[in-house]
Design a protein around this motif. Structure first.
Motif, PDB file in Angstrom:
ATOM      1  N   PRO A 249       6.259   4.503  20.487  1.00 44.83           N
ATOM      2  CA  PRO A 249       5.274   3.851  19.626  1.00 44.83           C
ATOM      3  C   PRO A 249       5.315   4.361  18.187  1.00 44.83           C
ATOM      4  O   PRO A 249       5.905   5.405  17.906  1.00 44.83           O
ATOM      5  N   ILE A 250       4.667   3.620  17.298  1.00 45.14           N
ATOM      6  CA  ILE A 250       4.344   4.114  15.964  1.00 45.14           C
ATOM      7  C   ILE A 250       2.938   4.704  16.079  1.00 45.14           C
ATOM      8  O   ILE A 250       2.026   4.039  16.581  1.00 45.14           O
ATOM      9  N   VAL A 251       2.778   5.928  15.636  1.00 41.78           N
ATOM     10  CA  VAL A 251       1.447   6.550  15.673  1.00 41.78           C
ATOM     11  C   VAL A 251       0.847   6.548  14.269  1.00 41.78           C
ATOM     12  O   VAL A 251       1.477   6.996  13.314  1.00 41.78           O
ATOM     13  N   LEU A 252      -0.351   6.006  14.166  1.00 45.40           N
ATOM     14  CA  LEU A 252      -1.084   5.989  12.892  1.00 45.40           C
ATOM     15  C   LEU A 252      -2.252   6.956  13.006  1.00 45.40           C
ATOM     16  O   LEU A 252      -3.000   6.907  13.980  1.00 45.40           O
ATOM     17  N   VAL A 253      -2.402   7.827  12.031  1.00 46.66           N
ATOM     18  CA  VAL A 253      -3.478   8.811  12.067  1.00 46.66           C
ATOM     19  C   VAL A 253      -4.331   8.634  10.810  1.00 46.66           C
ATOM     20  O   VAL A 253      -3.792   8.441   9.718  1.00 46.66           O
ATOM     21  N   GLY A 254      -5.661   8.657  10.957  1.00 48.05           N
ATOM     22  CA  GLY A 254      -6.522   8.477   9.783  1.00 48.05           C
ATOM     23  C   GLY A 254      -7.657   9.486   9.731  1.00 48.05           C
ATOM     24  O   GLY A 254      -8.412   9.643  10.703  1.00 48.05           O
ATOM     25  N   LYS A 255      -7.773  10.174   8.605  1.00 49.76           N
ATOM     26  CA  LYS A 255      -8.865  11.138   8.406  1.00 49.76           C
ATOM     27  C   LYS A 255     -10.200  10.390   8.341  1.00 49.76           C
ATOM     28  O   LYS A 255     -10.364   9.467   7.549  1.00 49.76           O
ATOM     29  N   CYS A 280     -12.344   6.948   4.868  1.00 49.61           N
ATOM     30  CA  CYS A 280     -11.550   5.739   4.603  1.00 49.61           C
ATOM     31  C   CYS A 280     -10.207   5.711   5.338  1.00 49.61           C
ATOM     32  O   CYS A 280      -9.752   4.636   5.755  1.00 49.61           O
ATOM     33  N   GLY A 281      -9.562   6.865   5.481  1.00 52.54           N
ATOM     34  CA  GLY A 281      -8.280   6.884   6.203  1.00 52.54           C
ATOM     35  C   GLY A 281      -8.453   6.375   7.625  1.00 52.54           C
ATOM     36  O   GLY A 281      -7.685   5.539   8.110  1.00 52.54           O
ATOM     37  N   GLY A 282      -9.504   6.854   8.282  1.00 54.71           N
ATOM     38  CA  GLY A 282      -9.793   6.417   9.649  1.00 54.71           C
ATOM     39  C   GLY A 282     -10.137   4.933   9.695  1.00 54.71           C
ATOM     40  O   GLY A 282      -9.748   4.220  10.639  1.00 54.71           O
ATOM     41  N   CYS A 283     -10.858   4.458   8.688  1.00 52.79           N
ATOM     42  CA  CYS A 283     -11.235   3.038   8.651  1.00 52.79           C
ATOM     43  C   CYS A 283     -10.002   2.161   8.467  1.00 52.79           C
ATOM     44  O   CYS A 283      -9.905   1.073   9.050  1.00 52.79           O
ATOM     45  N   THR A 284      -9.058   2.639   7.661  1.00 50.17           N
ATOM     46  CA  THR A 284      -7.795   1.916   7.495  1.00 50.17           C
ATOM     47  C   THR A 284      -7.099   1.774   8.847  1.00 50.17           C
ATOM     48  O   THR A 284      -6.630   0.690   9.211  1.00 50.17           O
ATOM     49  N   VAL A 285      -7.064   2.852   9.607  1.00 46.63           N
ATOM     50  CA  VAL A 285      -6.409   2.793  10.924  1.00 46.63           C
ATOM     51  C   VAL A 285      -7.158   1.826  11.855  1.00 46.63           C
ATOM     52  O   VAL A 285      -6.534   1.043  12.572  1.00 46.63           O
ATOM     53  N   LEU A 286      -8.478   1.844  11.812  1.00 48.67           N
ATOM     54  CA  LEU A 286      -9.254   0.891  12.636  1.00 48.67           C
ATOM     55  C   LEU A 286      -8.920  -0.549  12.249  1.00 48.67           C
ATOM     56  O   LEU A 286      -8.719  -1.406  13.121  1.00 48.67           O
ATOM     57  N   VAL A 302      -0.141   3.211  18.240  1.00 50.75           N
ATOM     58  CA  VAL A 302      -1.289   4.032  18.617  1.00 50.75           C
ATOM     59  C   VAL A 302      -2.054   4.422  17.355  1.00 50.75           C
ATOM     60  O   VAL A 302      -1.436   4.819  16.358  1.00 50.75           O
ATOM     61  N   GLY A 303      -3.356   4.287  17.367  1.00 48.80           N
ATOM     62  CA  GLY A 303      -4.191   4.736  16.248  1.00 48.80           C
ATOM     63  C   GLY A 303      -4.983   5.961  16.673  1.00 48.80           C
ATOM     64  O   GLY A 303      -5.651   5.933  17.711  1.00 48.80           O
ATOM     65  N   ILE A 304      -4.879   7.032  15.904  1.00 50.65           N
ATOM     66  CA  ILE A 304      -5.607   8.255  16.239  1.00 50.65           C
ATOM     67  C   ILE A 304      -6.521   8.627  15.069  1.00 50.65           C
ATOM     68  O   ILE A 304      -6.075   8.696  13.922  1.00 50.65           O
ATOM     69  N   ASP A 346      -4.591  18.913  13.808  1.00 52.44           N
ATOM     70  CA  ASP A 346      -4.841  18.725  15.244  1.00 52.44           C
ATOM     71  C   ASP A 346      -4.391  17.339  15.705  1.00 52.44           C
ATOM     72  O   ASP A 346      -3.712  17.191  16.723  1.00 52.44           O
ATOM     73  N   ALA A 347      -4.785  16.320  14.955  1.00 48.98           N
ATOM     74  CA  ALA A 347      -4.498  14.943  15.366  1.00 48.98           C
ATOM     75  C   ALA A 347      -2.999  14.638  15.323  1.00 48.98           C
ATOM     76  O   ALA A 347      -2.467  13.943  16.193  1.00 48.98           O
TER      77      ALA A 347
END
Ligand code: BES
Ligand code: MG
Ligand code: ZN
Length: 491
Positions: A249-255, A280-286, A302-304, A346-347
């Motif tokens: 997978p491609i894993v996307l991680v957002g603060k 905002c980083g996490g919202c981008t991933v969502l 995968v979004g983390i 961690d993520a």
């Protein structure tokens, strides 16, 4: 806003819009009108001369097909970009709303001027996103967005482009909606609920790791930063599995720091309210995950999202603490305001270990230094992989979400070495703050190709320093959603 593909004359439109190139004497694709109307159109074209951003409206009473014509200047042909079309389409849409119209029609430029299918995407993105308003907490809501008919390519490609652009724009607006929420209305638990919600709707797998499991599993960064707040931290993982099982997978991680006070290393009061945008980083991933699933992209993504609130409570972590990160490395805390890198480390390590991804891409409002370096219109990227950087840069050009790469050599890695632990959470003074933060992230990853986006300057509009665009009204921008969706579709 509903989007339709149509042709001229089928239904009467309240506003028929056509583009005009600079120094040209006609509007692109505009149908023929009677002599009187034609002569006022020609006069208006002469007056505005197709100058970029100029908009003229001509009422045509009695006409059976349109109530008014709108001419929109798009500047010189050699200067045309995707963003010109988004920009002008946004202006048109805002005009249509100002006129309180129920619907309007835009004639897509013919292919000899701009690829029609691609223009369809830009017209829709520009129009939809420009009409975004965050009015959840206002008694007076903004006017309803008028529907848009695109007159142009009726091919299968055209209708696919419409659907993709609609889902993409919805993803951007979803990201904005969550990012704009105030910190009292959006905690890590709220974000976890949003994640569950989109996962349920679109059949994705959603895992939420909470306390005390976070602690038990060794998420030392997330646990430390989260300790100062009553609102407990969460690690959110969303899986879209539409590729072959064997495909990495491609894993996307957002603060997602729902509010960053700085913790014990408290930030100054001035402008602290803006730290609600530290999620905002996490919202981008969502936003990306929502669109990926609605587009049913035939890949694995995968979004983390590591989410915490950084507060100076009685149990808060302190400068001087030494913590153990998920990958086993110890980190000396020298400033509790450098919290993003701790939860991301961690993520990132979790993402690499759990999913053995093909690539990891992270988004974070990570450093004020990024704004010093690049300002508010360009994001910094830092990477360990040339090929991935090239692909990301390509998509950035398509979507006009601008990026600039900063170097990450061993010398910068050396700057985060600690006297008492494996690494420390700040570099040397203010020197290369964006890169030393990225160095901390890199140290969490073994060998997976990785690109880090520091979106501190671009994640929300920051006064006059942010270039004004109709599709970037005040507040969160959803930076990165369109870029990554473009990248994923090209895979
Ligand atoms: N969230 C901030 C970074 C930030 C600041 C983003 C302003 C957007 C606008 C981050 O957590 C932070 O506070 N970083 C510190 C790091 C420093 C203590 C090494 C910073 O940039 O000052
Ligand atoms: Mg901070
Ligand atoms: Zn922060």
């Amino acid at each position: 806003m509903k989007i339709n593909a149509g042709n001229y004359g089928k239904k009467k439109t309240e506003l028929l819009c056509g583009f005009v190139l600079e120094d040209s004497n006609k509007a692109l694709g505009l149908p023929k009108f009677d002599a009187k109307t034609s002569s006022s159109i020609n006069q208006s074209i002469k007056d505005m001369n197709g100058k970029l951003g100029k908009v003229t409206i001509i009422p045509i009473p009695g006409n059976k097909q349109a109530q008014r014509i709108l001419l929109a200047g798009i500047g010189k042909k050699e200067n045309l970009t995707n963003d010109t079309i988004r920009f002008v389409s946004g202006k048109i849409a805002q005009k249509a709303r100002e006129l309180k119209l129920k619907e309007f029609s835009i004639i897509a430029p013919p292919t000899f001027v701009w690829d029609s299918t691609s223009a369809v995407s830009q017209i829709i993105e520009g129009a939809k996103i420009s009409l975004y308003k965050f009015d959840k907490f206002k008694a007076e809501k903004s006017d309803k967005s008028p529907d848009l008919t695109i007159i142009g390519p009726k091919s299968n490609e055209g209708s696919k482009a419409i659907k993709v652009a609609e889902i993409t724009s919805e993803g951007v607006m979803f990201a904005k909606n969550i990012a704009n929420l105030p910190p009292n209305e959006c905690t890590p638990t709220t974000l976890a609920n949003f994640a569950k919600d989109i996962s349920k709707k679109n059949k994705m797998k959603c895992t939420i790791i909470s306390q005390p499991e976070l602690k038990k599993k060794g998420f030392g960064g997330i646990t430390a930063v989260g300790k100062g707040s009553k609102n407990e931290p969460k690690l959110i993982a969303i899986e879209h599995n539409h590729g072959p099982k064997s495909q990495k997978p491609i894993v996307l991680v957002g603060k997602a720091v729902t509010f960053d006070t700085g913790g014990i290393s408290l930030k100054p009061g001035q402008g602290m309210d803006e730290m609600k945008f530290d999620k905002c980083g996490g919202c981008t991933v969502l936003g990306i995950m929502k669109s990926v699933s609605e587009l049913k992209l035939p890949i694995n993504v995968v979004g983390i999202i590591p989410s915490v609130e950084n507060m100076p409570g009685g149990e808060a972590y302190r400068p001087g603490d030494i913590i153990k990160l998920y990958n086993g490395k110890t980190a000396e805390i020298l400033n509790t305001d450098a919290e993003g890198r701790l939860i991301l480390a961690d993520a990132l390590a979790y993402g690499e270990k759990q999913y053995s991804p093909k690539a990891i891409i992270d988004f974070a409002t990570l450093t004020g230094a990024c704004i010093v370096a690049l300002g508010n219109n360009v994001a910094a990227i830092v990477s360990n992989d040339k090929q991935l950087t090239k692909e990301i840069t390509n998509s950035s050009k398509t979507t006009t979400e601008e990026i600039w790469e900063l170097p990450l050599t061993q010398d910068y890695m050396d700057m985060i070495k600690s006297d008492v632990a494996d690494i420390k959470n700040v570099g040397i003074g203010k020197a290369a703050g964006t890169i030393t933060a990225a160095a901390f992230l890199k140290s969490a990853i073994k060998d997976t190709p990785w690109v880090h986006f520091d979106i501190a300057g671009v994640a929300w509009t920051q006064g006059a320093a942010t270039k004004q665009k109709p599709y970037n009204p005040k507040g969160a921008t959803g930076f990165g959603v369109r870029l990554i969706l473009d990248y994923l579709q090209k895979l």
